[in-house]
Design a protein around this motif. Sequence first.
Motif, PDB file in Angstrom:
ATOM      1  N   THR A   9       0.811  -1.229   0.000  1.00  0.00           N
ATOM      2  CA  THR A   9       0.000   0.000   0.000  1.00  0.00           C
ATOM      3  C   THR A   9       0.839   1.271   0.000  1.00  0.00           C
ATOM      4  O   THR A   9       0.334   2.328  -0.330  1.00  0.00           O
ATOM      5  CB  THR A   9      -0.906   0.061   1.245  1.00  0.00           C
ATOM      6  N   PRO A  44      -3.558   8.065  -0.436  1.00  0.00           N
ATOM      7  CA  PRO A  44      -4.913   8.113  -1.012  1.00  0.00           C
ATOM      8  C   PRO A  44      -5.228   6.804  -1.725  1.00  0.00           C
ATOM      9  O   PRO A  44      -4.382   6.242  -2.422  1.00  0.00           O
ATOM     10  CB  PRO A  44      -4.845   9.264  -2.019  1.00  0.00           C
ATOM     11  N   GLY A  45      -6.435   6.305  -1.511  1.00  0.00           N
ATOM     12  CA  GLY A  45      -6.885   5.088  -2.174  1.00  0.00           C
ATOM     13  C   GLY A  45      -6.390   3.801  -1.550  1.00  0.00           C
ATOM     14  O   GLY A  45      -6.833   2.717  -1.920  1.00  0.00           O
ATOM     15  N   ALA A  46      -5.486   3.869  -0.585  1.00  0.00           N
ATOM     16  CA  ALA A  46      -4.910   2.664   0.022  1.00  0.00           C
ATOM     17  C   ALA A  46      -5.940   1.931   0.868  1.00  0.00           C
ATOM     18  O   ALA A  46      -6.858   2.528   1.432  1.00  0.00           O
ATOM     19  CB  ALA A  46      -3.699   3.027   0.862  1.00  0.00           C
ATOM     20  N   ARG A  47      -5.755   0.598   0.951  1.00  0.00           N
ATOM     21  CA  ARG A  47      -6.628  -0.249   1.754  1.00  0.00           C
ATOM     22  C   ARG A  47      -5.794  -1.379   2.354  1.00  0.00           C
ATOM     23  O   ARG A  47      -4.985  -1.983   1.671  1.00  0.00           O
ATOM     24  CB  ARG A  47      -7.744  -0.844   0.907  1.00  0.00           C
ATOM     25  N   TYR A  59       1.895   2.539   2.764  1.00  0.00           N
ATOM     26  CA  TYR A  59       1.687   3.281   4.005  1.00  0.00           C
ATOM     27  C   TYR A  59       2.955   3.275   4.838  1.00  0.00           C
ATOM     28  O   TYR A  59       3.738   2.344   4.821  1.00  0.00           O
ATOM     29  CB  TYR A  59       0.449   2.806   4.753  1.00  0.00           C
ATOM     30  N   GLN A 104      -8.393  12.126  -1.505  1.00  0.00           N
ATOM     31  CA  GLN A 104      -7.426  12.474  -2.545  1.00  0.00           C
ATOM     32  C   GLN A 104      -6.062  12.847  -1.969  1.00  0.00           C
ATOM     33  O   GLN A 104      -5.119  13.104  -2.716  1.00  0.00           O
ATOM     34  CB  GLN A 104      -7.963  13.658  -3.378  1.00  0.00           C
ATOM     35  N   SER A 105      -5.981  12.896  -0.634  1.00  0.00           N
ATOM     36  CA  SER A 105      -4.714  13.243   0.011  1.00  0.00           C
ATOM     37  C   SER A 105      -4.410  12.188   1.077  1.00  0.00           C
ATOM     38  O   SER A 105      -5.300  11.440   1.496  1.00  0.00           O
ATOM     39  CB  SER A 105      -4.792  14.637   0.632  1.00  0.00           C
ATOM     40  N   HIS A 161      -9.266   2.075   5.059  1.00  0.00           N
ATOM     41  CA  HIS A 161      -9.325   2.556   3.673  1.00  0.00           C
ATOM     42  C   HIS A 161      -9.272   4.077   3.681  1.00  0.00           C
ATOM     43  O   HIS A 161      -9.959   4.726   4.464  1.00  0.00           O
ATOM     44  CB  HIS A 161     -10.606   2.073   2.994  1.00  0.00           C
ATOM     45  N   ASN A 162      -8.431   4.631   2.785  1.00  0.00           N
ATOM     46  CA  ASN A 162      -8.386   6.085   2.611  1.00  0.00           C
ATOM     47  C   ASN A 162      -9.118   6.412   1.315  1.00  0.00           C
ATOM     48  O   ASN A 162      -8.573   6.254   0.231  1.00  0.00           O
ATOM     49  CB  ASN A 162      -6.935   6.580   2.531  1.00  0.00           C
ATOM     50  N   PRO A 163     -10.378   6.884   1.413  1.00  0.00           N
ATOM     51  CA  PRO A 163     -11.140   7.205   0.212  1.00  0.00           C
ATOM     52  C   PRO A 163     -10.820   8.590  -0.353  1.00  0.00           C
ATOM     53  O   PRO A 163     -11.335   8.967  -1.405  1.00  0.00           O
ATOM     54  CB  PRO A 163     -12.594   7.157   0.702  1.00  0.00           C
ATOM     55  N   GLN A 214     -11.787   5.568   6.272  1.00  0.00           N
ATOM     56  CA  GLN A 214     -12.979   4.730   6.375  1.00  0.00           C
ATOM     57  C   GLN A 214     -12.559   3.435   7.063  1.00  0.00           C
ATOM     58  O   GLN A 214     -11.689   2.717   6.581  1.00  0.00           O
ATOM     59  CB  GLN A 214     -13.540   4.417   4.996  1.00  0.00           C
TER      60      GLN A 214
END
Length: 189
Positions: free
Chosen positions: A93, A118-121, A95, A176-177, A172-174, A145
């Motif tokens: 990811t 951003p977008g990572a899960r 992170y 854009q930053s 989850h990071n939904p 999230q």
Amino acid sequence: MESVPIDRSIAERVRILRAEQGLTLDELAEHSGVSRAMISRVERAEASPTAALLARLCEALGMTLSGFFAEVTDVSSPLSRQQEQRLWRDPHTGYLRRSVSPPGMPSRVDIVEVEFPPGARVSFPPRAESRSMTQHVWLLEGELQMTIGETVHHLQPGDCLFMDLGDAFDFHNPGQSPARYAVILDRGR
């Protein structure tokens, strides 16, 4: 977040911890649910484990990720300077995880700072062995999230979510930053 990188020490740390506990590769594989081949690749530094995989190995070795990343030292200091704090980047990811708590202290609590792209899960399966552990996730910047079982929590800066580590959960990071958050983990032992 800049600090001391530790990617090169993961292979040696897994190998040493497994040996200290007298576990074979097959036994660690059975306890962790991670294949023998993958553990072998991690121990030879041929594969960099993801956060979820490393968490399963740590659990099977009877420790938290914070305990795994704590520097083994004979002398402990109650002060953890930012430039000396250990960093690890999840290869899947991206992170970035900073171990904030001073290593070697006689405390059940560990503090970790995470920068989540951003977008990572990242998903963690339920773990009965972790039922005695809890954590607070305190969002400092961005969006996060959190899904625990069937419940979805949308965190905004300043929000703090308490959770049991034995449950299945998903970060989850939904946005854009990047999301930046603190994890305050209570090992409960």
